[in-house]
Design an enzyme around this catalytic site. Structure first.
Site, mmCIF file in Angstrom:
data_model
loop_
_atom_site.group_PDB
_atom_site.id
_atom_site.type_symbol
_atom_site.label_atom_id
_atom_site.label_comp_id
_atom_site.label_asym_id
_atom_site.label_seq_id
_atom_site.Cartn_x
_atom_site.Cartn_y
_atom_site.Cartn_z
ATOM 1 N N ILE A 56 7.408 -10.794 5.979
ATOM 2 C CA ILE A 56 6.280 -10.688 6.917
ATOM 3 C C ILE A 56 4.961 -10.457 6.175
ATOM 4 C CG2 ILE A 56 6.367 -8.190 7.428
ATOM 5 C CD1 ILE A 56 5.794 -11.120 9.886
ATOM 6 N N ASP A 88 15.782 -5.361 16.015
ATOM 7 C CA ASP A 88 14.589 -5.642 15.190
ATOM 8 C C ASP A 88 13.746 -6.727 15.859
ATOM 9 O OD1 ASP A 88 13.136 -5.430 12.397
ATOM 10 O OD2 ASP A 88 13.423 -7.560 12.820
ATOM 11 N N ARG A 127 8.474 -3.311 -5.402
ATOM 12 C CA ARG A 127 9.434 -3.213 -6.516
ATOM 13 C C ARG A 127 9.678 -4.573 -7.141
ATOM 14 N NH1 ARG A 127 13.953 -0.931 -2.813
ATOM 15 N NH2 ARG A 127 13.227 -2.859 -1.870
ATOM 16 N N LYS A 185 6.105 -3.026 13.011
ATOM 17 C CA LYS A 185 7.074 -2.576 14.004
ATOM 18 C C LYS A 185 8.470 -2.681 13.409
ATOM 19 C CE LYS A 185 9.418 -5.560 15.075
ATOM 20 N NZ LYS A 185 10.366 -6.559 14.461
HETATM 21 P P1 NAP Z 1 11.904 -8.257 4.021
HETATM 22 O O1 NAP Z 1 11.633 -9.713 3.847
HETATM 23 O O2 NAP Z 1 13.250 -7.729 3.688
HETATM 24 O O3 NAP Z 1 10.780 -7.488 3.227
HETATM 25 C C1 NAP Z 1 10.687 -6.083 3.215
HETATM 26 C C2 NAP Z 1 10.138 -5.659 1.868
HETATM 27 O O4 NAP Z 1 10.021 -4.241 1.872
HETATM 28 C C3 NAP Z 1 11.070 -6.032 0.735
HETATM 29 O O5 NAP Z 1 10.685 -7.267 0.198
HETATM 30 C C4 NAP Z 1 10.899 -4.902 -0.224
HETATM 31 O O6 NAP Z 1 9.934 -5.389 -1.062
HETATM 32 C C5 NAP Z 1 10.306 -3.746 0.563
HETATM 33 N N1 NAP Z 1 11.220 -2.590 0.668
HETATM 34 C C6 NAP Z 1 10.900 -1.314 0.419
HETATM 35 N N2 NAP Z 1 11.929 -0.507 0.640
HETATM 36 C C7 NAP Z 1 12.956 -1.292 0.993
HETATM 37 C C8 NAP Z 1 14.318 -1.032 1.325
HETATM 38 N N3 NAP Z 1 14.824 0.207 1.319
HETATM 39 N N4 NAP Z 1 15.097 -2.077 1.655
HETATM 40 C C9 NAP Z 1 14.614 -3.339 1.653
HETATM 41 N N5 NAP Z 1 13.332 -3.644 1.348
HETATM 42 C C10 NAP Z 1 12.518 -2.621 1.020
HETATM 43 O O7 NAP Z 1 11.614 -7.810 5.544
HETATM 44 P P2 NAP Z 1 10.520 -8.408 6.531
HETATM 45 O O8 NAP Z 1 11.124 -9.496 7.345
HETATM 46 O O9 NAP Z 1 9.260 -8.680 5.816
HETATM 47 O O10 NAP Z 1 10.394 -7.159 7.525
HETATM 48 C C11 NAP Z 1 9.667 -6.003 7.198
HETATM 49 C C12 NAP Z 1 9.185 -5.364 8.486
HETATM 50 O O11 NAP Z 1 8.371 -6.321 9.171
HETATM 51 C C13 NAP Z 1 10.329 -4.993 9.449
HETATM 52 O O12 NAP Z 1 10.032 -3.778 10.082
HETATM 53 C C14 NAP Z 1 10.311 -6.137 10.468
HETATM 54 O O13 NAP Z 1 10.735 -5.705 11.762
HETATM 55 C C15 NAP Z 1 8.837 -6.483 10.497
HETATM 56 N N6 NAP Z 1 8.585 -7.867 10.944
HETATM 57 C C16 NAP Z 1 9.279 -8.920 10.409
HETATM 58 C C17 NAP Z 1 9.065 -10.200 10.890
HETATM 59 C C18 NAP Z 1 9.778 -11.424 10.345
HETATM 60 O O14 NAP Z 1 9.631 -12.523 10.894
HETATM 61 N N7 NAP Z 1 10.555 -11.309 9.269
HETATM 62 C C19 NAP Z 1 8.143 -10.416 11.908
HETATM 63 C C20 NAP Z 1 7.415 -9.336 12.393
HETATM 64 C C21 NAP Z 1 7.657 -8.073 11.903
HETATM 65 P P3 NAP Z 1 9.496 -4.853 -2.461
HETATM 66 O O15 NAP Z 1 10.281 -5.552 -3.503
HETATM 67 O O16 NAP Z 1 8.112 -5.315 -2.304
HETATM 68 O O17 NAP Z 1 9.596 -3.349 -2.534
#
Ligand code: NAP
Length: 301
Positions: free
Chosen positions: A9, A162, A32, A84
């Protein structure tokens, strides 16, 4: 400002929205694994806040762990914007609200789906209607939209809630009465903590609200809300970007969800206010409390 967590995101939405916003300049990130060219990088938020003079931070990490990150930022005197769901528990978000108030900084718990084009006109249209029934269908393919995101099925990962909490953020915004949970079932795959499917009976005033969340939907994906009223049925589709009022054609507008969130963050900071609406999280929390949990076959990404 700084940003924490360079995942899906952050790259898809936050970085372009910040780059296009005249009020914010991305000066630092904490990650990280991720890298952003020409921006100063840190391993985590503690390192970032200890080093750089920042005014604000946007947290784009998974919900579990966000409380500690937000508290670190608030204690460093930064305004904080939360993806969120804002936290994994209601007591975490209450504690963050208090900490932000005491520190005199803005806390903005965002609900991006509320910024979808159809949501504000739907709310206005429903304001003086009698609601007779509501159907919420949020069905998407976890493997397509969340590839390899093991955290989402872990403790505090929310599972199908989620994406499902986005539907609840819209419903709590557009419906004229408070929603509450009456009964629910959740399907949790063996060896995982969070559900892949949920079926929830809620109520809004006198109207029944049937909620279906499915994370294993292949083929057409569905993010829709239908509201039956005394003046016909209102339909929101594609996560709120398409609106159809009774007897009218569908209307749709370009996605401006994240630019609108950053504009709102800027307004809140200028006004010295916070915006923390926990109602969607409360409905999820209530569902987890009373749901009949069924263990289903193991799931692998
Ligand atoms: P993601 O692709 O897994 O990215 C999350 C990032 O957070 C990871 O790349 C990691 O990056 C960091 N991180 C820090 N602590 C972590 C842990 N304990 N476990 C895993 N990652 C950790 O997830 P995302 O889809 O971007 O979602 C993140 C948030 O945005 C969630 O709350 C989700 O509900 C919200 N969101 C997502 C979307 C969507 O379409 N995916 C849409 C709207 C909102 P580093 O290597 O940078 O630390």
């Amino acid at each position: 400002m700084g940003i924490v967590g360079i995942g899906k995101i952050a790259r898809d939405q936050h970085l372009p929205a910040i780059a296009a916003d005249g009020d914010f300049v991305l000066a630092a990130y904490a990650s990280r694994h991720g890298r952003i060219d020409d921006v100063k990088g840190y391993h985590d938020i503690a390192e970032m806040t200890a080093d750089g003079p920042l005014d604000a931070v946007s947290l784009c990490t998974p919900p579990d762990g966000r409380y500690e990150q937000a508290l670190t930022a608030i204690r460093a005197g930064l305004h904080v914007m939360l993806e969120k769901p804002p936290a994994v528990t209601l007591s975490h978000i209450a504690a963050l609200e208090q900490a932000a108030r005491e520190a005199g900084v803005t806390l903005f718990a965002t609900w991006h789906s509320r910024e979808a084009a159809g949501v504000a006109p739907a709310r206005a249209w429903l304001a003086d209607r009698t609601i007779t029934a509501v159907r919420i269908d949020w069905r998407e393919d976890i493997r397509r939209w969340h590839p390899g995101q093991e955290w989402i099925l872990g403790p505090g990962g929310f599972g199908v809630f989620d994406p499902g909490i986005n539907a609840l953020s819209i419903a709590t915004e557009i419906l004229p009465h408070e929603l509450f949970v009456e009964s629910a079932t959740m399907d949790v795959p063996e060896g995982r903590a969070s559900p892949l499917a949920a079926s929830i009976a809620m109520r809004c005033g006198d109207a029944p609200v049937q909620v279906e969340f499915d994370f294993l939907q292949t083929g057409p994906q569905t993010w829709s809300i239908e509201v039956d009223t005394d003046a016909g049925t209102l339909r929101l589709a594609m996560g709120g970007s398409i609106l159809q009022l009774p007897g009218e054609d569908e209307t749709t507008q370009p996605d401006r969800e994240y630019p609108r969130l950053y504009a709102r963050f800027s307004e809140l900071i200028a006004a010295g206010k916070s915006d923390v609406d926990v109602r969607p999280l409360r409905l999820v929390s209530d569902t987890f409390l009373i749901a009949d949990r069924r263990v289903t076959e193991p799931f692998a990404f």
